[in-house]
Design a protein around this motif. Structure first.
Motif, PDB file in Angstrom:
ATOM      1  N   HIS A  53       0.830  -1.018   0.061  1.00  0.00           N
ATOM      2  CA  HIS A  53       0.003   0.009   0.079  1.00  0.00           C
ATOM      3  C   HIS A  53       0.896   1.218   0.008  1.00  0.00           C
ATOM      4  N   ASP A  54       2.077   1.162   0.599  1.00  0.00           N
ATOM      5  CA  ASP A  54       2.910   2.500   0.728  1.00  0.00           C
ATOM      6  C   ASP A  54       3.104   2.904  -0.862  1.00  0.00           C
ATOM      7  N   GLU A  55       3.849   1.933  -1.534  1.00  0.00           N
ATOM      8  CA  GLU A  55       3.951   2.496  -3.113  1.00  0.00           C
ATOM      9  C   GLU A  55       3.064   2.929  -3.705  1.00  0.00           C
ATOM     10  N   TYR A  56       2.201   1.931  -3.696  1.00  0.00           N
ATOM     11  CA  TYR A  56       0.773   2.330  -4.479  1.00  0.00           C
ATOM     12  C   TYR A  56       0.271   3.593  -4.105  1.00  0.00           C
ATOM     13  N   LEU A  57      -0.171   3.969  -2.954  1.00  0.00           N
ATOM     14  CA  LEU A  57      -0.621   5.311  -2.635  1.00  0.00           C
ATOM     15  C   LEU A  57       0.428   6.375  -3.118  1.00  0.00           C
ATOM     16  N   TYR A  58       1.834   6.175  -2.943  1.00  0.00           N
ATOM     17  CA  TYR A  58       2.779   7.124  -3.389  1.00  0.00           C
ATOM     18  C   TYR A  58       2.720   7.491  -4.905  1.00  0.00           C
ATOM     19  N   GLN A  59       2.420   6.475  -5.651  1.00  0.00           N
ATOM     20  CA  GLN A  59       2.216   6.722  -7.124  1.00  0.00           C
ATOM     21  C   GLN A  59       1.075   7.222  -7.430  1.00  0.00           C
ATOM     22  N   VAL A  60      -0.124   6.862  -6.796  1.00  0.00           N
ATOM     23  CA  VAL A  60      -1.382   7.510  -7.149  1.00  0.00           C
ATOM     24  C   VAL A  60      -1.355   8.942  -6.757  1.00  0.00           C
ATOM     25  N   LEU A  61      -0.612   9.187  -5.700  1.00  0.00           N
ATOM     26  CA  LEU A  61      -0.703  10.714  -5.235  1.00  0.00           C
ATOM     27  C   LEU A  61       0.240  11.609  -6.294  1.00  0.00           C
ATOM     28  N   LYS A  62       1.172  11.019  -6.437  1.00  0.00           N
ATOM     29  CA  LYS A  62       2.343  11.501  -7.590  1.00  0.00           C
ATOM     30  C   LYS A  62       1.815  11.771  -9.092  1.00  0.00           C
ATOM     31  N   ASN A  63       0.770  10.963  -9.357  1.00  0.00           N
ATOM     32  CA  ASN A  63       0.094  10.882 -10.526  1.00  0.00           C
ATOM     33  C   ASN A  63      -1.258  12.077 -10.357  1.00  0.00           C
ATOM     34  N   HIS A  64      -1.571  12.382  -9.341  1.00  0.00           N
ATOM     35  CA  HIS A  64      -2.661  13.410  -9.127  1.00  0.00           C
ATOM     36  C   HIS A  64      -2.249  14.718  -9.200  1.00  0.00           C
ATOM     37  N   LYS A  65      -2.632  15.327 -10.282  1.00  0.00           N
ATOM     38  CA  LYS A  65      -2.238  16.793 -10.628  1.00  0.00           C
ATOM     39  C   LYS A  65      -2.329  17.738  -9.696  1.00  0.00           C
ATOM     40  N   GLU A  66      -3.488  17.903  -8.682  1.00  0.00           N
ATOM     41  CA  GLU A  66      -3.761  18.726  -7.833  1.00  0.00           C
ATOM     42  C   GLU A  66      -2.861  18.509  -6.541  1.00  0.00           C
ATOM     43  N   ASN A  67      -1.929  17.583  -6.420  1.00  0.00           N
ATOM     44  CA  ASN A  67      -1.414  17.207  -5.060  1.00  0.00           C
ATOM     45  C   ASN A  67      -0.412  18.194  -4.965  1.00  0.00           C
ATOM     46  N   SER A  68      -0.496  18.871  -3.565  1.00  0.00           N
ATOM     47  CA  SER A  68       0.543  19.738  -3.292  1.00  0.00           C
ATOM     48  C   SER A  68       1.101  19.401  -1.980  1.00  0.00           C
ATOM     49  N   ILE A  69       0.903  18.095  -1.567  1.00  0.00           N
ATOM     50  CA  ILE A  69       1.556  17.694  -0.170  1.00  0.00           C
ATOM     51  C   ILE A  69       3.093  17.891  -0.244  1.00  0.00           C
ATOM     52  N   PRO A  70       3.798  18.386   0.835  1.00  0.00           N
ATOM     53  CA  PRO A  70       5.025  18.610   0.598  1.00  0.00           C
ATOM     54  C   PRO A  70       5.907  17.182   0.708  1.00  0.00           C
ATOM     55  N   GLU A  71       7.137  17.445   0.051  1.00  0.00           N
ATOM     56  CA  GLU A  71       7.828  16.180   0.086  1.00  0.00           C
ATOM     57  C   GLU A  71       7.960  15.400   1.386  1.00  0.00           C
ATOM     58  N   GLU A  72       7.996  16.057   2.289  1.00  0.00           N
ATOM     59  CA  GLU A  72       8.344  15.238   3.549  1.00  0.00           C
ATOM     60  C   GLU A  72       7.006  14.366   3.531  1.00  0.00           C
ATOM     61  N   GLY A  73       5.884  14.778   3.366  1.00  0.00           N
ATOM     62  CA  GLY A  73       4.826  13.902   3.605  1.00  0.00           C
ATOM     63  C   GLY A  73       4.709  12.795   2.413  1.00  0.00           C
ATOM     64  N   MET A  74       5.223  12.963   1.453  1.00  0.00           N
ATOM     65  CA  MET A  74       5.205  12.169   0.316  1.00  0.00           C
ATOM     66  C   MET A  74       6.273  11.036   0.695  1.00  0.00           C
ATOM     67  N   VAL A  75       7.379  11.477   1.392  1.00  0.00           N
ATOM     68  CA  VAL A  75       8.283  10.430   1.870  1.00  0.00           C
ATOM     69  C   VAL A  75       7.740   9.617   2.898  1.00  0.00           C
ATOM     70  N   MET A  76       6.870  10.191   3.748  1.00  0.00           N
ATOM     71  CA  MET A  76       6.002   9.362   4.872  1.00  0.00           C
ATOM     72  C   MET A  76       5.215   8.251   4.330  1.00  0.00           C
ATOM     73  N   VAL A  77       4.560   8.847   3.304  1.00  0.00           N
ATOM     74  CA  VAL A  77       3.661   7.885   2.497  1.00  0.00           C
ATOM     75  C   VAL A  77       4.366   6.711   2.010  1.00  0.00           C
ATOM     76  N   ARG A  78       5.490   6.957   1.287  1.00  0.00           N
ATOM     77  CA  ARG A  78       6.269   5.936   0.425  1.00  0.00           C
ATOM     78  C   ARG A  78       6.832   4.879   1.303  1.00  0.00           C
ATOM     79  N   TYR A  79       7.660   5.489   2.506  1.00  0.00           N
ATOM     80  CA  TYR A  79       8.359   4.595   3.295  1.00  0.00           C
ATOM     81  C   TYR A  79       8.127   4.137   4.613  1.00  0.00           C
TER      82      TYR A  79
END
Ligand SMILES: [Fe+2]
Ligand SMILES: [Fe+2]
Length: 275
Positions: free
Chosen positions: A182-208
């Protein structure tokens, strides 16, 4: 943190209690079936971003899922998300971080279109949840139930069974292939989401956040880059809420919407997310 029902040392105990057998079986399957090739197949199969669903609908879907790999919580997964977010909110953490607490496990909605063979269903969760590890190099002893490591077919393949395997020394976390879940899946889904402005820290938290052999076990030193030290600080900060907010306390998802939906819309927009 708030007063806890359990002491910190009582979390992530994999050798006690009656749910241990199911947790252990989950890890036996995960370790023996998550190979390098399997991860590539899952990425090709699930990273299609063609299924629109709103964030709040996705939250609701996790009302029906209990994470079999979690020895500390036997509640629908959405309760864990609300508990994590509320833990951060009580301590006045930034709104984007509260949002990350709220959604960090949302990738588990993969079970809606998953299958038993892939380990991505309600019944078979070994491709969905649990601590993740690197595929393409040797499994470290810091994995839970390390005796299962030898069951992984890649450990018989000399391209994959050395300390660095297929990777360059110092290549950094972002260049590794991790076990599918689920980590990598959500990370990629959010990365693909054009309106996503979650800061880098947050994206790292999701992915790892599930990468325990690295962030808690201290393994894979040869593969890390300088940047990963910063990643680890972010993950450690996040992890206290992911782990120590687990309790029998129940929240009402609809009641929480009033507070969290505006934050979600601030960082992810109002439209659906493509899963
Ligand atoms: Fe998670
Ligand atoms: Fe979690």
């Amino acid at each position: 943190m708030e007063t806890l029902a359990k002491e910190k040392s009582e979390f992530r105990n994999y050798e006690q209690g009656d749910i241990t057998a199911a947790v252990k079986e989950h890890y036996r399957k995960m370790r023996s079936r998550q190979t390098y090739d399997y991860v590539q197949r899952m990425k090709a199969k699930y990273l299609t971003f063609d299924k629109p669903m709103s964030l709040w609908d996705a939250m609701g879907k996790l009302n029906a899922l209990i994470d079999v790999s979690d020895p500390d919580l036997n509640l629908p997964n959405v309760q864990h998300l609300l508990q994590s977010a509320e833990g951060m909110r009580k301590e006045g953490r930034p709104d984007w971080m509260q949002l990350v607490g709220l959604i960090h496990d949302l990738g588990k909605v993969m079970y809606l279109w998953g299958s038993d063979e892939d380990g991505t269903s309600q019944a078979e969760q070994w491709g969905l949840v649990g601590d993740i590890f690197v595929v393409g190099c040797r499994l470290p002893d810091s994995c839970v139930y390390p005796s299962f490591n030898e069951l992984n077919p890649d450990m018989q393949n000399e391209a994959y069974n050395t300390e660095t395997g297929i990777y360059e020394e110092g290549c950094g976390l972002d260049n590794l292939q991790l076990a599918w879940g689920h980590d990598e899946y959500l990370y990629q889904v959010l990365k693909n989401h054009k309106e996503n402005s979650i800061p880098e820290e947050g994206m790292v938290m999701v992915r790892y956040h599930s990468f325990y052999p690295w962030h808690t076990g201290g393994s894979y030193e040869k593969l890390l880059s300088a940047k990963d030290e910063q990643y680890k600080e972010w993950i450690k900060d996040f992890n206290q809420y992911d782990l120590y907010t687990k309790s029998p306390k129940l929240y009402d998802l609809e009641e929480m919407k009033e507070y969290y939906l505006p934050i979600a819309e601030k960082y992810l927009g109002k439209g659906p997310i493509y899963w």
